[in-house]
Design an enzyme around this catalytic site. Structure first.
Site, PDB file in Angstrom:
ATOM      1  CD  GLU A  95      -9.016  -9.175 -69.200  1.00  0.00           C
ATOM      2  OE1 GLU A  95      -9.432 -10.309 -68.914  1.00  0.00           O
ATOM      3  OE2 GLU A  95      -8.716  -8.313 -68.361  1.00  0.00           O
ATOM      4  CG  ASP A  96      -9.296  -5.994 -73.375  1.00  0.00           C
ATOM      5  OD1 ASP A  96      -9.425  -6.104 -72.136  1.00  0.00           O
ATOM      6  OD2 ASP A  96      -8.196  -5.865 -73.928  1.00  0.00           O
TER       7      ASP A  96
END
Ligand code: MN
Length: 757
Positions: A95-96
């Site tokens: 996600e990051d």
């Protein structure tokens, strides 16, 4: 020290902190009975650590502290093993950071990758920033959930840690996160048997959503604690004595109702804090003398303590013999203390207690030789959880229903017939929903089915409703919709359509009127307009033009009487004037030909006159003694001027005409298609009660395309009588409205009446 070295110092301190947190995680893991797969956990940690390196959380902490904390919750509070711990450590990497799910799969294998993938997909949160993404996310959530329940468990852990650290978030984010936690994660945790987590999630949410109430209850709890302690000591002393005599190994805990539960009870029962009497419960947790005697021991304890205190006859809950679907086992009894207070006692074995706090994951902690996450017990457990979630129905809507706990959420979730989920503001109506789908759907919306039941457009939607919008090409935006619409989007659309249509109607109406007046030798001047406006109760001439243009004005004879003076004949013509079809006017001759009532030619009484929309407007007149409408049994009477007057058959005037002028009576037949509106009066009578008027108007407005013109309700000594004047198309409309009105409990009589103004 130079700035550089300060930075280095800081980095070093952070690294130490990270290392320490990870060691705690490893220790926790090694204290479980899971296989010791330290290597892969190490690898996951180092990978995640370098992936998130340099990134800070809002609190200023290194980002990796969050995945470590989540992994610790997964290990300690949910009881999962290495696969889940790795997935928790890696849960924000895709996600990051720039790593992909393929990278995870190559490094950690398909299972961990699959879970991380599921977590990434729902990362935006169920209530993500974008409503449409949210819908998509929730679907994904449900889908991934059935793939691997660990996705949900880790997500719950993630949420729990975010809630524990919510203080560093911006207030508006706090509110949103707290809302969705209460709305979806707490019920989900409850469903999965994670009672401890559920309670913590609820309390944390409540603390952010209602900080003052939270503190108030917290304060009162603290203030009453000494007294509660005393009650607890007094109450349990004889119990301890008895259990000692039985030779049991046990512990007795004081269990105080959670702040959120207290508040909830105060809300639902409308009582102050002081009147919440079940603040204190007592939990007896024992070590069974023999593993197979566990259940028997529960009952032995029950029998022993009910000799000390009188048990409440209706409050024995046996979840020992019949565990809850999520695995919860315990024996709950309520006993009368010496102070005359009912106190609940929960009797559980240590094993049952673990299950109650950690859910099913605790199960295999008790299996000999420990568990292995990748096979056997866990698989069985995951399977059971899946069944719980799918039980009783695998339907997504039912599922949402069971986890629905809508308290403060300002949003609701509504499903389309295809199962797509849409976010709507709370309090929205079916009409709002129609416009949210598409302006075209909204504009042609005639009604809706909510959970397969027909409802009016004004129907307020609830979370979890499945809504099907019914449309018709013939439908137009109605002015009263402005009242039904609550969302800005729907309101704006309705207003703009109405504005546009109104302008067109005004133009048409003005043209029709001026054309007519000219033909009759009148001028379209202020005095004429004033008269007409007074007649129809309009304040602005634009309203009059629009009404004529939209054909809403189909005046009856009654209005004629309001206009006095020598111009009567002219007004009569005006009132029987065709208030125009927007279609091109058909040649008059043709209409006359068809109906053939004109002139002095005797009408063949065997001929059946067709009463169509057009002939009604042009050639015939509805008698104002009985006001017939399409669908009534009617007959025609040819008057001296060669006009056909339509009477109801049972009308006394018609009966007289029939006997005196039999040769002028013409058989008639309706052939209308709900295009014209007619005024009818419905009389209702019944027992007066609160909300009746609202109910009546609701029912009528539910009847589409029916407008109330006047509503008079008088009440005396508890009996009300009402007269409703409304515009309908035909007898069918009247029948439906009467039928619906009769369904209202307090309405005893509903009839259509002939009424003159
Ligand atoms: Mn996270």
């Amino acid at each position: 020290m130079t700035e550089n070295s300060t930075l280095k110092e800081k980095e070093k301190a952070e690294e130490e902190m990270i290392e320490q947190a990870f060691q705690q995680l490893l220790n926790d893991y090694l204290n479980t009975k899971h296989r010791r797969r330290v290597e892969i956990i190490n690898k996951a940690f180092h990978f995640a650590n370098q992936a998130h390196r340099g990134i800070k959380r809002r609190s200023g902490e290194p980002y990796i502290m969050h995945p470590i904390a989540v992994a610790r919750i997964v290990c300690n509070e949910i009881g999962l093993g290495s696969t889940s711990i790795c997935a928790a450590l890696l849960h924000d990497v895709v996600e990051d950071t720039d790593y992909t799910i393929e990278d995870i799969e190559n490094l950690f294998g398909p299972k961990i990758a699959q879970i991380v993938d599921g977590l990434t997909k729902i990362a935006g949160g169920i209530f993500g920033d974008h409503a449409s993404a949210q819908a998509e996310n929730f679907k994904k959530l449900l889908l991934t959930m059935s793939n691997d329940i660990r996705v949900i468990l880790i997500k719950i852990a993630d949420r729990l840690h975010n809630m524990r650290t919510l203080g560093s978030m911006l207030p508006n984010k706090q509110y949103k996160i707290a809302g969705e936690t209460l709305y979806i994660y707490a019920p989900l945790a409850n469903r999965l048997g994670l009672y401890k987590i559920k309670t913590e999630l609820e309390d944390l949410s409540f603390r952010y959503e209602h900080p003052e109430e939270y503190q108030e209850i917290e304060r009162k709890l603290a203030a009453t604690a000494p007294e509660r302690d005393q009650v607890f000591q007094d109450f349990t002393a004889p119990i301890r004595e008895q259990l000692d005599k039985m030779g049991l190994k046990y512990r007795i805990l004081q269990r105080v109702k959670s702040i959120y539960s207290i508040w909830n009870k105060m809300q639902t029962k409308h009582v102050p804090f002081e009147e919440v009497f079940d603040l204190l419960a007592v939990r007896i947790i024992f070590e069974p003398r023999q593993p197979e005697e566990e259940a028997n021991d529960c009952f032995h304890i029950y029998v022993a303590i009910s000799k000390i205190y009188k048990p409440h006859p209706d409050r024995l809950r046996d979840w020992v013999s019949h565990p809850k679907a999520n695995g919860y086992q315990a024996l709950h009894v309520t006993l009368m203390s010496n102070r005359g207070q009912w106190i609940e006692v929960q009797i559980r074995s240590e094993r049952m207690n673990d299950i109650a706090e950690q859910g099913f994951a605790a199960h295999w902690k008790y299996k000999e030789g420990g568990g292995s996450e990748d096979e056997g017990e866990l698989e069985k457990w995951l399977h059971t959880i899946k069944e719980i979630l799918e039980d009783p129905q695998p339907d997504a809507i039912d599922f949402l229903d069971t986890i629905k706990l809508n308290l403060f959420a300002s949003e609701i979730f509504v499903f389309t017939p295809k199962g797509e989920i849409k976010t709507m503001p709370q309090g929205c109506t079916a009409l709002d929903f129609a416009f949210s789908l598409h302006t075209d759907i909204g504009s042609h919306c005639i009604g809706a089915k909510v959970n397969h039941k027909l409802v009016p457009l004004s129907h307020k939607l609830q979370s979890g409703d499945q809504v099907e919008i019914l449309t018709s090409r013939a439908q137009r935006v109605q002015p009263e919709w402005e009242v039904y619409a609550t969302t800005a989007k729907a309101r704006a659309k309705i207003a703009s359509v109405l504005r546009k249509e109104n302008k067109v109607h005004q133009k048409e109406g003005e043209a029709i009127l001026s054309q007519y007046l000219q033909a009759e030798g009148f001028r379209l001047d202020d005095s004429t307009l004033d008269k007409l406006m007074r007649l129809y109760n309009f304040r602005h001439r634009e309203e009059l033009f629009a009404a004529i243009g939209s054909k809403k004005i189909v005046p009856g004879e009654a209005e004629r009487h309001l206009l006095k003076g020598g111009k009567k004949s002219n007004w009569k013509k005006l009132l029987t004037f065709s208030f125009g079809s927007s279609k091109e006017e058909k040649p008059k001759e043709k209409a006359v030909e068809e109906a053939a009532p004109a002139g002095t030619t005797p009408i063949n009484t065997k001929q059946v006159l067709k009463l169509t929309e057009e002939t009604i407007q042009k050639n015939y007149r509805m008698a104002d003694c009985c006001n017939p409408i399409p669908g009534d049994d009617v007959l025609g009477y040819l008057d001296d001027e060669g006009r056909v007057i339509i009477h109801k058959r049972q009308c006394p005037v018609a009966a007289r005409l029939k006997s005196s002028y039999g040769n002028r009576i013409i058989a008639t037949e309706w052939d209308t298609h709900k295009e014209l509106s007619f005024l009818v009066t419905i009389y209702i009578k019944g027992i007066d009660c609160v909300g009746l008027l609202n109910e009546v108007t609701q029912i009528i407005s539910r009847q589409l395309n029916v407008n109330i013109r006047k509503l008079v309700i008088e009440s005396m000594d508890g009996i009300f009588e009402g007269r409703i004047q409304l515009y309908v198309h035909d007898v069918d409309d009247v029948r439906t409205i009467c039928h619906n009105l009769k369904q209202v409990k307090n309405i005893k009589q509903v009839t259509r009446v002939e009424e003159k103004e």
